[in-house]
Design a protein around this motif. Structure first.
Motif, mmCIF file in Angstrom:
data_model
loop_
_atom_site.group_PDB
_atom_site.id
_atom_site.type_symbol
_atom_site.label_atom_id
_atom_site.label_comp_id
_atom_site.label_asym_id
_atom_site.label_seq_id
_atom_site.Cartn_x
_atom_site.Cartn_y
_atom_site.Cartn_z
ATOM 1 N N LYS A 25 0.822 -1.213 0.000
ATOM 2 C CA LYS A 25 0.000 0.000 0.000
ATOM 3 C C LYS A 25 0.849 1.254 0.000
ATOM 4 O O LYS A 25 0.431 2.302 -0.497
ATOM 5 C CB LYS A 25 -0.934 0.016 1.209
ATOM 6 C CG LYS A 25 -2.085 -0.945 1.094
ATOM 7 C CD LYS A 25 -2.966 -0.884 2.328
ATOM 8 C CE LYS A 25 -4.100 -1.892 2.224
ATOM 9 N NZ LYS A 25 -4.956 -1.869 3.424
ATOM 10 N N ASN A 26 2.062 1.162 0.568
ATOM 11 C CA ASN A 26 2.941 2.317 0.665
ATOM 12 C C ASN A 26 4.084 2.299 -0.354
ATOM 13 O O ASN A 26 5.004 3.114 -0.266
ATOM 14 C CB ASN A 26 3.506 2.425 2.089
ATOM 15 C CG ASN A 26 2.429 2.792 3.078
ATOM 16 O OD1 ASN A 26 1.960 3.916 3.091
ATOM 17 N ND2 ASN A 26 2.012 1.842 3.897
ATOM 18 N N GLY A 27 4.020 1.376 -1.315
ATOM 19 C CA GLY A 27 5.011 1.327 -2.382
ATOM 20 C C GLY A 27 6.413 0.970 -1.919
ATOM 21 O O GLY A 27 7.395 1.474 -2.469
ATOM 22 N N ILE A 28 6.527 0.103 -0.931
ATOM 23 C CA ILE A 28 7.833 -0.284 -0.397
ATOM 24 C C ILE A 28 8.217 -1.648 -0.942
ATOM 25 O O ILE A 28 7.452 -2.602 -0.858
ATOM 26 C CB ILE A 28 7.792 -0.324 1.146
ATOM 27 C CG1 ILE A 28 7.487 1.070 1.685
ATOM 28 C CG2 ILE A 28 9.095 -0.870 1.709
ATOM 29 C CD1 ILE A 28 7.224 1.109 3.168
ATOM 30 N N ASN A 29 9.424 -1.732 -1.501
ATOM 31 C CA ASN A 29 9.964 -2.999 -1.997
ATOM 32 C C ASN A 29 10.724 -3.657 -0.856
ATOM 33 O O ASN A 29 11.740 -3.130 -0.389
ATOM 34 C CB ASN A 29 10.886 -2.748 -3.191
ATOM 35 C CG ASN A 29 11.417 -4.039 -3.789
ATOM 36 O OD1 ASN A 29 11.389 -5.081 -3.156
ATOM 37 N ND2 ASN A 29 11.903 -3.936 -5.013
ATOM 38 N N THR A 30 10.271 -4.827 -0.409
ATOM 39 C CA THR A 30 10.867 -5.476 0.757
ATOM 40 C C THR A 30 12.323 -5.866 0.534
ATOM 41 O O THR A 30 13.119 -5.832 1.475
ATOM 42 C CB THR A 30 10.058 -6.721 1.161
ATOM 43 O OG1 THR A 30 9.945 -7.603 0.057
ATOM 44 C CG2 THR A 30 8.681 -6.339 1.656
ATOM 45 N N GLU A 31 12.682 -6.229 -0.676
ATOM 46 C CA GLU A 31 14.066 -6.623 -0.949
ATOM 47 C C GLU A 31 15.013 -5.442 -0.796
ATOM 48 O O GLU A 31 16.130 -5.595 -0.314
ATOM 49 C CB GLU A 31 14.190 -7.236 -2.343
ATOM 50 C CG GLU A 31 13.456 -8.557 -2.500
ATOM 51 C CD GLU A 31 13.886 -9.613 -1.478
ATOM 52 O OE1 GLU A 31 15.094 -9.758 -1.223
ATOM 53 O OE2 GLU A 31 12.992 -10.274 -0.921
ATOM 54 N N GLU A 32 14.574 -4.261 -1.175
ATOM 55 C CA GLU A 32 15.408 -3.072 -1.032
ATOM 56 C C GLU A 32 15.557 -2.677 0.437
ATOM 57 O O GLU A 32 16.602 -2.214 0.862
ATOM 58 C CB GLU A 32 14.810 -1.898 -1.804
ATOM 59 C CG GLU A 32 14.882 -2.050 -3.310
ATOM 60 C CD GLU A 32 14.221 -0.898 -4.043
ATOM 61 O OE1 GLU A 32 13.864 0.112 -3.395
ATOM 62 O OE2 GLU A 32 14.043 -1.007 -5.266
ATOM 63 N N VAL A 33 14.516 -2.859 1.211
ATOM 64 C CA VAL A 33 14.505 -2.437 2.604
ATOM 65 C C VAL A 33 15.336 -3.364 3.496
ATOM 66 O O VAL A 33 15.968 -2.909 4.442
ATOM 67 C CB VAL A 33 13.052 -2.364 3.126
ATOM 68 C CG1 VAL A 33 13.001 -2.071 4.606
ATOM 69 C CG2 VAL A 33 12.279 -1.320 2.358
ATOM 70 N N LYS A 34 15.358 -4.643 3.175
ATOM 71 C CA LYS A 34 16.028 -5.621 4.033
ATOM 72 C C LYS A 34 17.481 -5.245 4.308
ATOM 73 O O LYS A 34 17.962 -5.412 5.428
ATOM 74 C CB LYS A 34 15.971 -7.014 3.415
ATOM 75 C CG LYS A 34 14.619 -7.665 3.557
ATOM 76 C CD LYS A 34 14.610 -9.059 2.960
ATOM 77 C CE LYS A 34 13.230 -9.670 3.057
ATOM 78 N NZ LYS A 34 13.168 -10.995 2.450
ATOM 79 N N GLY A 35 18.193 -4.742 3.322
ATOM 80 C CA GLY A 35 19.592 -4.398 3.505
ATOM 81 C C GLY A 35 19.819 -3.060 4.174
ATOM 82 O O GLY A 35 20.933 -2.748 4.579
ATOM 83 N N LYS A 36 18.771 -2.255 4.307
ATOM 84 C CA LYS A 36 18.921 -0.900 4.845
ATOM 85 C C LYS A 36 18.568 -0.774 6.323
ATOM 86 O O LYS A 36 18.775 0.272 6.909
ATOM 87 C CB LYS A 36 18.051 0.073 4.044
ATOM 88 C CG LYS A 36 18.485 0.216 2.600
ATOM 89 C CD LYS A 36 17.602 1.190 1.863
ATOM 90 C CE LYS A 36 18.001 1.286 0.400
ATOM 91 N NZ LYS A 36 17.135 2.205 -0.341
ATOM 92 N N ILE A 37 18.038 -1.817 6.934
ATOM 93 C CA ILE A 37 17.618 -1.748 8.328
ATOM 94 C C ILE A 37 18.789 -2.149 9.225
ATOM 95 O O ILE A 37 19.377 -3.211 9.062
ATOM 96 C CB ILE A 37 16.406 -2.662 8.593
ATOM 97 C CG1 ILE A 37 15.216 -2.210 7.768
ATOM 98 C CG2 ILE A 37 16.063 -2.695 10.070
ATOM 99 C CD1 ILE A 37 13.997 -3.095 7.902
#
Length: 73
Positions: A25-37
């Motif tokens: 719903k918020n346009g977030i790609n989970t694969e991109e986020v995984k490395g940034k947390i």
């Protein structure tokens, strides 16, 4: 050891479904986020989920207690 497929009585599949829905719903790609947390952020999220789960369990237990005590009259 606790069942790895459950988190405090809530199946991981439900949690995954809800999180993925929010991300979509918020346009977030989970694969991109995984490395940034960061590890600190991951721990903060885990602590938040655990706290919310405890609050839900407490609420459900208090609701069940109230229902059971109301049947004694």
């Amino acid at each position: 050891m606790a069942d790895p497929k459950k988190t405090n009585g809530v199946p991981n599949s439900i949690i995954d479904l809800l999180v993925n829905d929010i991300f979509k719903k918020n346009g977030i790609n989970t694969e991109e986020v995984k490395g940034k947390i960061s590890n600190d952020q991951k721990q903060a999220i885990k602590d938040l989920v655990e706290d919310l789960s405890q609050q839900v369990d407490s609420f459900l237990n208090s609701s069940n207690t109230k229902k059971n005590s109301g049947n004694d009259k």
